[in-house]
Structure formats: C-alpha cells, structure tokens
Motif scaffolding. Structure first.
Motif, PDB file in Angstrom:
ATOM      1  N   LEU A   1      -3.028  -2.408  -6.058  1.00 33.90           N
ATOM      2  CA  LEU A   1      -2.752  -2.981  -4.685  1.00 33.90           C
ATOM      3  C   LEU A   1      -3.439  -4.253  -4.603  1.00 33.90           C
ATOM      4  O   LEU A   1      -2.926  -5.355  -4.215  1.00 33.90           O
ATOM      5  CB  LEU A   1      -3.187  -2.002  -3.393  1.00 33.90           C
TER       6      LEU A   1
ATOM      7  N   ASP B   1      -6.520  -1.179 -10.108  1.00 36.38           N
ATOM      8  CA  ASP B   1      -6.610  -1.305  -8.662  1.00 36.38           C
ATOM      9  C   ASP B   1      -5.092  -2.168  -8.130  1.00 36.38           C
ATOM     10  O   ASP B   1      -4.977  -3.469  -7.996  1.00 36.38           O
ATOM     11  CB  ASP B   1      -7.595  -2.173  -8.036  1.00 36.38           C
TER      12      ASP B   1
ATOM     13  N   VAL C   1       2.374   1.528  -3.550  1.00 37.25           N
ATOM     14  CA  VAL C   1       1.675   1.799  -4.572  1.00 37.25           C
ATOM     15  C   VAL C   1       1.556   3.538  -4.426  1.00 37.25           C
ATOM     16  O   VAL C   1       1.294   4.290  -5.441  1.00 37.25           O
ATOM     17  CB  VAL C   1       0.250   1.130  -4.615  1.00 37.25           C
ATOM     18  N   ARG C   2       1.106   3.705  -3.254  1.00 31.29           N
ATOM     19  CA  ARG C   2       0.985   5.337  -2.954  1.00 31.29           C
ATOM     20  C   ARG C   2       2.054   6.260  -3.401  1.00 31.29           C
ATOM     21  O   ARG C   2       1.973   7.230  -3.936  1.00 31.29           O
ATOM     22  CB  ARG C   2       0.631   5.658  -1.347  1.00 31.29           C
ATOM     23  N   LEU C   3       3.361   5.727  -2.999  1.00 28.22           N
ATOM     24  CA  LEU C   3       4.527   6.669  -3.552  1.00 28.22           C
ATOM     25  C   LEU C   3       4.816   6.384  -5.245  1.00 28.22           C
ATOM     26  O   LEU C   3       5.680   7.100  -5.581  1.00 28.22           O
ATOM     27  CB  LEU C   3       5.603   5.987  -2.858  1.00 28.22           C
ATOM     28  N   ASP C   4       4.359   5.278  -5.781  1.00 27.04           N
ATOM     29  CA  ASP C   4       4.728   5.129  -7.252  1.00 27.04           C
ATOM     30  C   ASP C   4       3.725   6.182  -7.913  1.00 27.04           C
ATOM     31  O   ASP C   4       2.862   5.375  -8.698  1.00 27.04           O
ATOM     32  CB  ASP C   4       4.443   3.610  -7.358  1.00 27.04           C
ATOM     33  N   THR C   5       4.050   7.222  -7.925  1.00 28.21           N
ATOM     34  CA  THR C   5       3.225   8.159  -8.915  1.00 28.21           C
ATOM     35  C   THR C   5       3.224   8.178 -10.252  1.00 28.21           C
ATOM     36  O   THR C   5       2.234   8.721 -10.969  1.00 28.21           O
ATOM     37  CB  THR C   5       3.513   9.529  -8.493  1.00 28.21           C
TER      38      THR C   5
ATOM     39  N   ALA D   1       0.999  -1.256   0.041  1.00 30.35           N
ATOM     40  CA  ALA D   1      -0.087   0.180   0.051  1.00 30.35           C
ATOM     41  C   ALA D   1       0.998   1.098   0.011  1.00 30.35           C
ATOM     42  O   ALA D   1       0.537   2.255  -0.753  1.00 30.35           O
ATOM     43  CB  ALA D   1      -0.979  -0.011   1.270  1.00 30.35           C
ATOM     44  N   ARG D   2       2.122   1.161   0.676  1.00 34.55           N
ATOM     45  CA  ARG D   2       2.708   2.441   0.889  1.00 34.55           C
ATOM     46  C   ARG D   2       3.577   2.435  -0.587  1.00 34.55           C
ATOM     47  O   ARG D   2       3.578   3.711  -0.916  1.00 34.55           O
ATOM     48  CB  ARG D   2       3.691   2.245   1.814  1.00 34.55           C
TER      49      ARG D   2
ATOM     50  N   GLU E   1      10.275   8.044   4.303  1.00 39.56           N
ATOM     51  CA  GLU E   1       9.149   7.203   4.858  1.00 39.56           C
ATOM     52  C   GLU E   1       9.589   6.408   6.159  1.00 39.56           C
ATOM     53  O   GLU E   1      10.821   6.054   6.001  1.00 39.56           O
ATOM     54  CB  GLU E   1       8.721   6.314   3.718  1.00 39.56           C
TER      55      GLU E   1
END
Length: 216
Positions: free
Chosen positions: A148, A146, A81-85, A78-79, A205
């Motif tokens: 994640l 999606d 994926v959030r960082l993978d802009t 989850a982290r 992070e």
C-alpha cells in the motif's frame, strides 16, 4: 499480462452479477484501456488514456463529504491490496517493474514539493530533505512488502506527471520527461487491468457511486 480483450470477455460473462455502479465503472474503464492499447508508439497519449481508465475505476461520488483525490485513491488501493490475496500487485511493483518504479521514485521532477519550491511557494524550502525521506520510506516499504505504501507513493509521483501532461506543463513527445512518461505508462498499463480484474472478482464490495451516472 491482462489485456482489454481478456478483460472484456470476462466482463461479458460476469457483468449480469454486477451492481449498476460497478458495471458502469468497468465498462468505462475498459473503453479507455482499449484506446490506450492502440497507442503503441505514443507514450504520452497512452499515459493520459490510462489515467482516464484509472479515474473511471476508482473516482467516487461522495456528495458534500468529498475528500481530496489522493485520499480517494489511497482508500481504493487499500481495498485492492486487501482483496489481492495472491499478491499480484506486489509482484508487479516489486518484481516486474522494479526498474521503472525506482526511476519514478528517484525523480525529483515528479515530486510536487520540488516544483512548489521552484515556483516560490512558501513552506517548501526543505523539499530535498523531504524527497530523500520519501525515497527512503519507499525503499523500506518495498523490503517489508508494504504494498500500500509503495503503491500510494508511486501514484503520488504519477499524479504529478499526469498534471504536467493534462495541464499543458509538458511538450508532447518532449525529450525532458521521456523516462518518466515511458516508465509511468508501463506501470499504469500493467496495473490498471489488474485493478479491474480484482474489482470484477469481488463484485460484492461497495465500490461506490461513479461520477456522472447515465441519466436518461
């Protein structure tokens, strides 16, 4: 494709800005990635070494509040994926490795409820219905970008494969699981370097304390 050499160069340039936990994680993970890359003709060995690299990257000491491994790597994904802009993880899963991902997701032999039912564990009589539902959910998640959900489902399957190899539930270079092992090694071999690259791009992070820190 990111390799040990490219990541090692990046690490040398940037590691002074890393906190100790991240520095240790990256150092350990890179060492196992380097070892995995030497196994050009042995997918079993490559997969095991890559999984060790994965563990080095994400496994976190949570003290008395430790959660299960699945929860830990789901939080880690989850982290990432959030960082993978730039959507590099999605592109890898959906575009570069569509075939291996579908093969892993479509295989009942890396679906844990199938084995639980085979080993007469109560409550798994409906494994086939759950298997079909899982496949449908992953395909829908891929269509909806999606990442994640797809990533977690793929690693749920790969974790079963990991258990088969590490716990002696498979034959080295055996014929019955070649597709899963080769496909799994390709997927993890591409994703682990990408995960490490994202971690180094975001040193601020809270990556957490790794297991077994260096104690002098």
């Amino acid at each position: 494709m990111l390799t040990y050499e490219t990541l090692k160069k990046k690490n040398r340039l940037e590691r002074e800005g890393f906190e100790e936990g991240l520095r240790l994680r990256v150092h350990r993970a890179l060492s196992w990635l380097q070892r995995a890359e030497q196994e050009k003709d042995d997918s079993d060995a490559a997969f095991v070494f890559l999984w060790i690299a994965f563990n080095a990257a994400y496994a976190e000491e949570r003290g008395a509040e430790r959660t299960g491994e699945r929860s830990a790597y789901t939080d880690y994904f989850a982290r990432l994926v959030r960082l993978d802009t730039q959507g590099r993880i999605y592109d890898a899963v959906w575009q570069r490795f569509t075939g291996p991902v579908r093969m892993i997701v479509d295989s009942k032999y890396v679906f844990q409820p199938f084995w639980a039912h085979h080993n007469r564990v109560p409550g798994n009589e409906d494994w086939d219905r759950r298997f079909q539902r899982s496949r449908t959910q992953v395909m829908r998640a891929m269509e909806e970008r999606d990442t994640l959900t797809v990533l977690t489902a793929v690693f749920d399957r790969l974790y079963v494969l990991r258990n088969q190899l590490v716990h002696g539930g498979a034959t080295w270079d055996g014929k019955v699981n070649r597709d899963q092992v080769k496909g799994g090694a390709k997927i993890v071999g591409f994703l682990i370097p990408l995960f490490l690259d994202l971690m180094m791009d975001h040193p601020d992070e809270p990556w957490g304390d790794p297991f077994y820190p260096v104690v002098r």
